[in-house]
Design a protein around this motif. Structure first.
Motif, PDB file in Angstrom:
ATOM      1  N   TYR A  45       0.855  -1.179   0.000  1.00  0.00           N
ATOM      2  CA  TYR A  45       0.000   0.000   0.000  1.00  0.00           C
ATOM      3  C   TYR A  45       0.892   1.230   0.000  1.00  0.00           C
ATOM      4  O   TYR A  45       1.503   1.585   1.009  1.00  0.00           O
ATOM      5  CB  TYR A  45      -0.903   0.010   1.239  1.00  0.00           C
ATOM      6  CG  TYR A  45      -1.874  -1.139   1.294  1.00  0.00           C
ATOM      7  CD1 TYR A  45      -2.929  -1.227   0.400  1.00  0.00           C
ATOM      8  CD2 TYR A  45      -1.723  -2.144   2.243  1.00  0.00           C
ATOM      9  CE1 TYR A  45      -3.817  -2.290   0.436  1.00  0.00           C
ATOM     10  CE2 TYR A  45      -2.608  -3.204   2.301  1.00  0.00           C
ATOM     11  CZ  TYR A  45      -3.652  -3.268   1.398  1.00  0.00           C
ATOM     12  OH  TYR A  45      -4.529  -4.325   1.449  1.00  0.00           O
ATOM     13  N   ASP A  46       1.014   1.847  -1.170  1.00  0.00           N
ATOM     14  CA  ASP A  46       1.858   3.036  -1.331  1.00  0.00           C
ATOM     15  C   ASP A  46       3.298   2.809  -0.858  1.00  0.00           C
ATOM     16  O   ASP A  46       4.012   3.746  -0.528  1.00  0.00           O
ATOM     17  CB  ASP A  46       1.247   4.239  -0.604  1.00  0.00           C
ATOM     18  CG  ASP A  46      -0.045   4.689  -1.257  1.00  0.00           C
ATOM     19  OD1 ASP A  46      -0.001   5.121  -2.418  1.00  0.00           O
ATOM     20  OD2 ASP A  46      -1.101   4.596  -0.604  1.00  0.00           O
ATOM     21  N   ARG A  47       3.722   1.541  -0.833  1.00  0.00           N
ATOM     22  CA  ARG A  47       5.097   1.161  -0.450  1.00  0.00           C
ATOM     23  C   ARG A  47       5.484   1.679   0.933  1.00  0.00           C
ATOM     24  O   ARG A  47       6.656   1.936   1.202  1.00  0.00           O
ATOM     25  CB  ARG A  47       6.105   1.651  -1.501  1.00  0.00           C
ATOM     26  CG  ARG A  47       5.803   1.149  -2.912  1.00  0.00           C
ATOM     27  CD  ARG A  47       6.061  -0.326  -3.061  1.00  0.00           C
ATOM     28  NE  ARG A  47       5.598  -0.826  -4.348  1.00  0.00           N
ATOM     29  CZ  ARG A  47       5.814  -2.068  -4.808  1.00  0.00           C
ATOM     30  NH1 ARG A  47       6.511  -2.922  -4.059  1.00  0.00           N
ATOM     31  NH2 ARG A  47       5.359  -2.455  -5.964  1.00  0.00           N
ATOM     32  N   MET A  48       4.493   1.818   1.793  1.00  0.00           N
ATOM     33  CA  MET A  48       4.772   2.234   3.172  1.00  0.00           C
ATOM     34  C   MET A  48       5.497   1.114   3.917  1.00  0.00           C
ATOM     35  O   MET A  48       5.184  -0.064   3.758  1.00  0.00           O
ATOM     36  CB  MET A  48       3.473   2.579   3.898  1.00  0.00           C
ATOM     37  CG  MET A  48       3.633   2.864   5.382  1.00  0.00           C
ATOM     38  SD  MET A  48       4.381   4.461   5.730  1.00  0.00           S
ATOM     39  CE  MET A  48       2.920   5.514   5.736  1.00  0.00           C
ATOM     40  N   ALA A 127       8.224   6.184   3.673  1.00  0.00           N
ATOM     41  CA  ALA A 127       7.563   6.181   2.371  1.00  0.00           C
ATOM     42  C   ALA A 127       8.567   6.582   1.299  1.00  0.00           C
ATOM     43  O   ALA A 127       9.551   7.268   1.581  1.00  0.00           O
ATOM     44  CB  ALA A 127       6.396   7.166   2.371  1.00  0.00           C
ATOM     45  N   GLN A 172       5.828  12.736   0.945  1.00  0.00           N
ATOM     46  CA  GLN A 172       4.463  12.224   1.029  1.00  0.00           C
ATOM     47  C   GLN A 172       4.119  11.664   2.401  1.00  0.00           C
ATOM     48  O   GLN A 172       2.961  11.343   2.672  1.00  0.00           O
ATOM     49  CB  GLN A 172       4.220  11.144  -0.037  1.00  0.00           C
ATOM     50  CG  GLN A 172       5.064   9.890   0.091  1.00  0.00           C
ATOM     51  CD  GLN A 172       4.526   8.763  -0.801  1.00  0.00           C
ATOM     52  OE1 GLN A 172       3.329   8.564  -0.931  1.00  0.00           O
ATOM     53  NE2 GLN A 172       5.435   8.035  -1.419  1.00  0.00           N
ATOM     54  N   ARG A 196      -7.091   8.066  -1.788  1.00  0.00           N
ATOM     55  CA  ARG A 196      -5.825   8.521  -2.364  1.00  0.00           C
ATOM     56  C   ARG A 196      -4.625   8.228  -1.467  1.00  0.00           C
ATOM     57  O   ARG A 196      -3.487   8.487  -1.833  1.00  0.00           O
ATOM     58  CB  ARG A 196      -5.905  10.031  -2.635  1.00  0.00           C
ATOM     59  CG  ARG A 196      -6.919  10.369  -3.732  1.00  0.00           C
ATOM     60  CD  ARG A 196      -7.489  11.750  -3.581  1.00  0.00           C
ATOM     61  NE  ARG A 196      -8.305  11.901  -2.383  1.00  0.00           N
ATOM     62  CZ  ARG A 196      -9.580  11.492  -2.283  1.00  0.00           C
ATOM     63  NH1 ARG A 196     -10.157  10.883  -3.302  1.00  0.00           N
ATOM     64  NH2 ARG A 196     -10.266  11.676  -1.163  1.00  0.00           N
ATOM     65  N   ARG A 197      -4.862   7.685  -0.278  1.00  0.00           N
ATOM     66  CA  ARG A 197      -3.767   7.442   0.666  1.00  0.00           C
ATOM     67  C   ARG A 197      -4.065   6.211   1.522  1.00  0.00           C
ATOM     68  O   ARG A 197      -5.217   5.939   1.843  1.00  0.00           O
ATOM     69  CB  ARG A 197      -3.578   8.644   1.611  1.00  0.00           C
ATOM     70  CG  ARG A 197      -3.145   9.912   0.936  1.00  0.00           C
ATOM     71  CD  ARG A 197      -2.974  11.025   1.937  1.00  0.00           C
ATOM     72  NE  ARG A 197      -4.230  11.332   2.616  1.00  0.00           N
ATOM     73  CZ  ARG A 197      -4.353  12.312   3.503  1.00  0.00           C
ATOM     74  NH1 ARG A 197      -3.313  13.046   3.829  1.00  0.00           N
ATOM     75  NH2 ARG A 197      -5.512  12.549   4.080  1.00  0.00           N
ATOM     76  N   PRO A 237      -6.476   1.949   1.393  1.00  0.00           N
ATOM     77  CA  PRO A 237      -7.218   3.169   1.045  1.00  0.00           C
ATOM     78  C   PRO A 237      -8.735   2.995   1.036  1.00  0.00           C
ATOM     79  O   PRO A 237      -9.456   3.957   1.275  1.00  0.00           O
ATOM     80  CB  PRO A 237      -6.687   3.512  -0.357  1.00  0.00           C
ATOM     81  CG  PRO A 237      -5.328   2.901  -0.413  1.00  0.00           C
ATOM     82  CD  PRO A 237      -5.434   1.642   0.385  1.00  0.00           C
ATOM     83  N   ALA A 256       0.631   7.776   3.644  1.00  0.00           N
ATOM     84  CA  ALA A 256       1.407   8.026   2.425  1.00  0.00           C
ATOM     85  C   ALA A 256       0.475   7.839   1.240  1.00  0.00           C
ATOM     86  O   ALA A 256      -0.442   7.010   1.276  1.00  0.00           O
ATOM     87  CB  ALA A 256       2.592   7.073   2.321  1.00  0.00           C
ATOM     88  N   GLY A 257       0.716   8.614   0.182  1.00  0.00           N
ATOM     89  CA  GLY A 257      -0.124   8.494  -1.004  1.00  0.00           C
ATOM     90  C   GLY A 257       0.038   9.669  -1.929  1.00  0.00           C
ATOM     91  O   GLY A 257       1.127  10.225  -2.080  1.00  0.00           O
ATOM     92  N   ASP A 258      -1.068  10.099  -2.532  1.00  0.00           N
ATOM     93  CA  ASP A 258      -1.020  11.119  -3.566  1.00  0.00           C
ATOM     94  C   ASP A 258      -0.722  12.517  -3.040  1.00  0.00           C
ATOM     95  O   ASP A 258      -0.265  13.373  -3.796  1.00  0.00           O
ATOM     96  CB  ASP A 258      -2.351  11.169  -4.314  1.00  0.00           C
ATOM     97  CG  ASP A 258      -2.435  10.127  -5.418  1.00  0.00           C
ATOM     98  OD1 ASP A 258      -1.379   9.693  -5.898  1.00  0.00           O
ATOM     99  OD2 ASP A 258      -3.555   9.749  -5.798  1.00  0.00           O
TER     100      ASP A 258
END
Length: 274
Positions: A45-48, A127, A172, A196-197, A237, A256-258
């Protein structure tokens, strides 16, 4: 000793069919704080990446992590560190940062190896990054605070924003922690999603017998995790992230995200929860 566990992304339709064991395997992070170890969870997930570091008697260094695909972990990443233990020291890029309990440290992309020492219990959130900002140690007194909720709804709380646009720049990563007034047990309710996150929580400052009923899942298909002290909940998300405790607790939140807009959330009406 370094241990890394990979968690793959889960489609909401698949989560609907999961039993308790599968939900915990995919969305709960337990055993993160072990003396003499660095334990990380690498999520898709968002490479967290979230994890725990407990130096014990010997300093521990975070450097090469194969899952990140770079020579050193922070070559293309930024890192937030929260000390939930005793006095400790975090050293990176030629600077030693003395961290008291409750302090937050931001380390930017390119900081090199990171060494942890002392009596700290360090929660990590990292992130991917696209630019280099300045390292900063942020004590609680320098955080941006919001006071929300009420005793009548059992959710009177103080939100402390540390890695946040109103406090300091980041790529982010957004991070802070929430503390509750006595008798208040509900967090993030009414709840929300933010497509988005992703978000992750670390619950801490709990008595051994205290538990959190952490709510997750789509608003129309909620599920729950029973969470103990110093365990993390990973929130996709598409999932709500809310909870209620059987006693006192605090929790770290990281996203973390957009974007880094803390208010970018899609509120869920109470009557729409199922």
């Amino acid at each position: 000793m370094l241990t890394v566990e990979t968690r793959h992304a889960v489609h909401p339709a698949a989560a609907k069919a999961m039993d308790t064991a599968a939900l915990r395997q995919n969305f709960l992070g337990s055993g993160l704080f072990q003396s003499g170890e660095i334990r990380l969870i690498y999520t898709h997930y968002d490479r967290m990446v979230v994890g725990g570091v407990v130096p014990g008697d010997t300093p521990l260094t975070l450097d090469h992590v194969a899952e990140a695909g770079t020579a050193s972990f922070l070559d293309r990443r930024e890192l937030g560190v929260v000390n939930i233990g005793g006095p400790g020291r975090v050293s990176a890029d030629g600077t030693a940062h003395e961290m008291a309990r409750g302090d937050v440290l931001y380390l930017p992309m390119g900081s090199g190896p990171v060494t942890f020492a002392g009596d700290g219990r360090f929660f990590l959130a990292s992130a991917p990054a696209h630019a280099t900002h300045s390292a900063r140690l942020i004590p609680l007194a320098e955080a941006k605070t919001l006071n929300l909720g009420a005793a009548e709804t059992a959710n009177k709380r103080r939100i402390n924003q540390f890695i946040h646009p109103l406090v300091m720049p980041s790529c982010q990563l957004v991070l802070g922690y929430t503390q509750f007034e006595a008798g208040s047990v509900w967090n993030t309710m009414p709840c929300h999603t933010h497509d988005r996150r992703m978000e992750a929580y670390l619950y801490f400052d709990m008595k051994p017998e205290t538990r959190i009923l952490h709510l997750m899942g789509e608003p129309s298909e909620t599920r729950h995790l029973v969470v103990a002290n110093e365990e993390a909940a990973i929130s996709p998300p598409w999932s709500i992230h809310s909870g209620c405790g059987t006693g006192e607790y605090s929790f770290i939140w990281c996203m973390a995200g957009d974007n880094v807009d803390y208010t970018d959330m899609d509120m869920v009406a109470m009557e729409d929860l199922r």
